[in-house]
Design a protein around this motif. Sequence first.
Motif, PDB file in Angstrom:
ATOM      1  N   TYR A 284      -4.663  30.995 -59.931  1.00 15.08           N
ATOM      2  CA  TYR A 284      -3.515  30.226 -59.442  1.00 15.08           C
ATOM      3  C   TYR A 284      -3.740  29.787 -57.997  1.00 15.08           C
ATOM      4  CZ  TYR A 284       1.152  29.163 -57.707  1.00 15.08           C
ATOM      5  OH  TYR A 284       2.231  28.551 -57.107  1.00 15.08           O
ATOM      6  N   GLN A 285      -4.245  30.694 -57.176  1.00 18.61           N
ATOM      7  CA  GLN A 285      -4.533  30.344 -55.780  1.00 18.61           C
ATOM      8  C   GLN A 285      -5.582  29.233 -55.694  1.00 18.61           C
ATOM      9  OE1 GLN A 285      -5.393  34.570 -54.670  1.00 18.61           O
ATOM     10  NE2 GLN A 285      -4.057  34.145 -52.929  1.00 18.61           N
ATOM     11  N   LEU A 286      -6.584  29.298 -56.557  1.00 16.97           N
ATOM     12  CA  LEU A 286      -7.613  28.250 -56.578  1.00 16.97           C
ATOM     13  C   LEU A 286      -7.025  26.913 -57.028  1.00 16.97           C
ATOM     14  CD1 LEU A 286     -10.582  30.267 -58.141  1.00 16.97           C
ATOM     15  CD2 LEU A 286     -10.402  29.481 -55.771  1.00 16.97           C
ATOM     16  N   SER A 287      -6.054  26.970 -57.927  1.00 14.21           N
ATOM     17  CA  SER A 287      -5.410  25.729 -58.386  1.00 14.21           C
ATOM     18  C   SER A 287      -4.636  25.063 -57.256  1.00 14.21           C
ATOM     19  CB  SER A 287      -4.479  26.012 -59.572  1.00 14.21           C
ATOM     20  OG  SER A 287      -3.290  26.655 -59.165  1.00 14.21           O
ATOM     21  N   LEU A 288      -4.049  25.876 -56.381  1.00 18.41           N
ATOM     22  CA  LEU A 288      -3.316  25.314 -55.230  1.00 18.41           C
ATOM     23  C   LEU A 288      -4.262  24.602 -54.272  1.00 18.41           C
ATOM     24  CD1 LEU A 288      -0.818  28.231 -54.393  1.00 18.41           C
ATOM     25  CD2 LEU A 288      -0.385  26.160 -55.738  1.00 18.41           C
ATOM     26  N   LEU A 289      -5.490  25.115 -54.183  1.00 19.31           N
ATOM     27  CA  LEU A 289      -6.506  24.503 -53.320  1.00 19.31           C
ATOM     28  C   LEU A 289      -7.202  23.327 -53.996  1.00 19.31           C
ATOM     29  CD1 LEU A 289      -8.205  27.725 -51.873  1.00 19.31           C
ATOM     30  CD2 LEU A 289      -6.561  26.228 -50.711  1.00 19.31           C
TER      31      LEU A 289
ATOM     32  N   TYR B 266      -7.902  25.806 -64.871  1.00 16.74           N
ATOM     33  CA  TYR B 266      -7.655  26.980 -64.041  1.00 16.74           C
ATOM     34  C   TYR B 266      -7.194  28.177 -64.860  1.00 16.74           C
ATOM     35  CZ  TYR B 266      -7.990  23.639 -60.190  1.00 16.74           C
ATOM     36  OH  TYR B 266      -8.438  22.684 -59.322  1.00 16.74           O
ATOM     37  N   GLN B 267      -6.287  27.964 -65.810  1.00 18.77           N
ATOM     38  CA  GLN B 267      -5.753  29.064 -66.607  1.00 18.77           C
ATOM     39  C   GLN B 267      -6.825  29.745 -67.457  1.00 18.77           C
ATOM     40  OE1 GLN B 267      -4.264  26.154 -66.182  1.00 18.77           O
ATOM     41  NE2 GLN B 267      -2.019  26.320 -66.164  1.00 18.77           N
ATOM     42  N   SER B 268      -7.899  29.037 -67.758  1.00 17.36           N
ATOM     43  CA  SER B 268      -8.970  29.589 -68.603  1.00 17.36           C
ATOM     44  C   SER B 268     -10.011  30.369 -67.813  1.00 17.36           C
ATOM     45  CB  SER B 268      -9.676  28.455 -69.367  1.00 17.36           C
ATOM     46  OG  SER B 268      -8.776  27.778 -70.200  1.00 17.36           O
ATOM     47  N   LEU B 269      -9.826  30.454 -66.519  1.00 12.45           N
ATOM     48  CA  LEU B 269     -10.824  31.079 -65.651  1.00 12.45           C
ATOM     49  C   LEU B 269     -10.634  32.590 -65.570  1.00 12.45           C
ATOM     50  CD1 LEU B 269     -13.131  30.625 -63.582  1.00 12.45           C
ATOM     51  CD2 LEU B 269     -11.358  30.332 -61.834  1.00 12.45           C
ATOM     52  N   LEU B 270     -11.664  33.341 -65.936  1.00 16.46           N
ATOM     53  CA  LEU B 270     -11.685  34.790 -65.775  1.00 16.46           C
ATOM     54  C   LEU B 270     -12.786  35.142 -64.778  1.00 16.46           C
ATOM     55  CD1 LEU B 270     -11.428  35.949 -69.517  1.00 16.46           C
ATOM     56  CD2 LEU B 270      -9.573  35.788 -67.853  1.00 16.46           C
ATOM     57  N   PHE B 271     -12.545  36.197 -63.975  1.00 23.42           N
ATOM     58  CA  PHE B 271     -13.541  36.507 -62.941  1.00 23.42           C
ATOM     59  C   PHE B 271     -14.539  37.568 -63.379  1.00 23.42           C
ATOM     60  CE2 PHE B 271     -11.719  33.603 -60.122  1.00 23.42           C
ATOM     61  CZ  PHE B 271     -12.659  33.394 -59.130  1.00 23.42           C
ATOM     62  N   ASN B 272     -14.899  37.514 -64.644  1.00 24.03           N
ATOM     63  CA  ASN B 272     -16.127  38.161 -65.096  1.00 24.03           C
ATOM     64  C   ASN B 272     -17.025  37.032 -65.559  1.00 24.03           C
ATOM     65  OD1 ASN B 272     -18.173  39.766 -66.064  1.00 24.03           O
ATOM     66  ND2 ASN B 272     -17.139  40.213 -67.988  1.00 24.03           N
ATOM     67  N   ASN B 273     -18.233  36.980 -65.006  1.00 24.60           N
ATOM     68  CA  ASN B 273     -19.168  35.898 -65.313  1.00 24.60           C
ATOM     69  C   ASN B 273     -18.730  34.590 -64.666  1.00 24.60           C
ATOM     70  OD1 ASN B 273     -21.453  34.698 -66.409  1.00 24.60           O
ATOM     71  ND2 ASN B 273     -20.444  34.203 -68.352  1.00 24.60           N
ATOM     72  N   THR B 274     -18.345  34.689 -63.410  1.00 27.84           N
ATOM     73  CA  THR B 274     -17.921  33.509 -62.644  1.00 27.84           C
ATOM     74  C   THR B 274     -18.768  33.371 -61.392  1.00 27.84           C
ATOM     75  OG1 THR B 274     -15.640  33.610 -63.422  1.00 27.84           O
ATOM     76  CG2 THR B 274     -16.023  32.469 -61.357  1.00 27.84           C
ATOM     77  N   LEU B 275     -19.270  32.171 -61.175  1.00 26.54           N
ATOM     78  CA  LEU B 275     -20.005  31.849 -59.963  1.00 26.54           C
ATOM     79  C   LEU B 275     -19.091  31.048 -59.041  1.00 26.54           C
ATOM     80  CD1 LEU B 275     -23.686  30.815 -59.673  1.00 26.54           C
ATOM     81  CD2 LEU B 275     -21.973  29.514 -58.424  1.00 26.54           C
ATOM     82  N   ILE B 276     -18.998  31.451 -57.781  1.00 24.22           N
ATOM     83  CA  ILE B 276     -18.101  30.797 -56.832  1.00 24.22           C
ATOM     84  C   ILE B 276     -18.765  30.737 -55.462  1.00 24.22           C
ATOM     85  CG2 ILE B 276     -16.940  33.017 -56.363  1.00 24.22           C
ATOM     86  CD1 ILE B 276     -14.354  31.404 -55.867  1.00 24.22           C
ATOM     87  N   LYS B 277     -18.552  29.636 -54.753  1.00 22.14           N
ATOM     88  CA  LYS B 277     -19.057  29.534 -53.383  1.00 22.14           C
ATOM     89  C   LYS B 277     -18.376  30.594 -52.519  1.00 22.14           C
ATOM     90  CE  LYS B 277     -20.143  24.579 -53.336  1.00 22.14           C
ATOM     91  NZ  LYS B 277     -19.764  23.256 -52.754  1.00 22.14           N
TER      92      LYS B 277
ATOM     93  N   ASP C 160      -7.093  38.173 -62.255  1.00 24.04           N
ATOM     94  CA  ASP C 160      -7.716  36.877 -62.523  1.00 24.04           C
ATOM     95  C   ASP C 160      -6.681  35.757 -62.492  1.00 24.04           C
ATOM     96  OD1 ASP C 160     -10.115  38.161 -62.885  1.00 24.04           O
ATOM     97  OD2 ASP C 160      -9.998  38.190 -65.052  1.00 24.04           O
ATOM     98  N   THR C 161      -5.521  36.015 -63.088  1.00 29.97           N
ATOM     99  CA  THR C 161      -4.458  35.005 -63.141  1.00 29.97           C
ATOM    100  C   THR C 161      -4.020  34.605 -61.745  1.00 29.97           C
ATOM    101  OG1 THR C 161      -3.665  36.064 -65.169  1.00 29.97           O
ATOM    102  CG2 THR C 161      -2.213  34.459 -64.140  1.00 29.97           C
ATOM    103  N   GLN C 162      -3.802  35.594 -60.901  1.00 27.52           N
ATOM    104  CA  GLN C 162      -3.339  35.321 -59.540  1.00 27.52           C
ATOM    105  C   GLN C 162      -4.387  34.553 -58.741  1.00 27.52           C
ATOM    106  OE1 GLN C 162      -2.474  38.801 -57.203  1.00 27.52           O
ATOM    107  NE2 GLN C 162      -1.497  37.648 -55.556  1.00 27.52           N
TER     108      GLN C 162
END
Length: 296
Positions: A186-191, A150-161, A181-183
């Motif tokens: 983090y929300q995705l990690s909670l899910l 999760y911490q390595s995820l940046l929302f440039n070049n990200t595919l998401i449902k 991106d961090t926030q």
Amino acid sequence: MLSILVPLYNYNVYPLVVELHKQCMDCIIDFEILCQDDASQSSLNVYNEKVNVLSNCSFVSLKENLAHRGNRNSLAEQAKFDYLLFIDGDSIIIHDNFIKKYIDNLQDFDVVYGGRLHPKKCPSENQKLRWKYGRFIEDKSALNRKKKNYQSLLFNNTLIKKDCFNKVKFDKDIKKYGHDDTQLSYQLSLLQVKINHIENPVEHGDIDTNLVYLNKTKESLENLILLYEEEKIDIEFVRLLQLYQFLKRTKIKYIFSKIHSAFEHYLWQNLTGKSPNLFLFNWFRIGYLCSIKQKN
């Protein structure tokens, strides 16, 4: 199938869209490419208007600024397909199977992140700080990114449902630059969403000058403290916050703040100069973080 969402500000996005359009056509998929300029009023939008001539593509220049988070949310709301691919407008596609690689890696994952790279050679001496930090700190292989999913995820070049993105979205209440991106990660990690890291990077095209990046760094640190104060992120999720909490708990935070104040001028000279030092950049970040006044 696929909605490609391209937020931009004062940049010629047409070459990027031409390449994405070609690859989508080659893959024979249902797609759309939505580009949205965040009210830059840029003269470059003359070129961006050509995007509207391409099939399944659109370019819009907003009248009012939404900020980066709002622009991304707006694009996602307009998207009509089940998968969203976020690509910043200043990205450069470096592989001719870029879209195909994402299509081949959709199965059983909510999020797929392809990564980002900086050019091997710095474009100019005036961009060395951002280039060095990107190339030697941020740029990571898929194997290394998977170690901290999760911490390595940046929302440039990200595919998401799309249904996954709609559960989190970007925090529209925060207007300053940084740690969006961090926030969201983090929300995705909670899910506990399923993330796949693959080798499918884009190249960072519009690299900030030293001065611009240093000012953005200060703003992003202010945002990080804000997220911390409002309990919108857990300390354990961000190493810099863990260090900050340690310095605060051991009463050393005040000392770091004073050291930063005494040496800030010299740090600034180095970091905006021709040979910025990443060790000094980290000292700057820690010192500035300790200098930010908290609400409580």
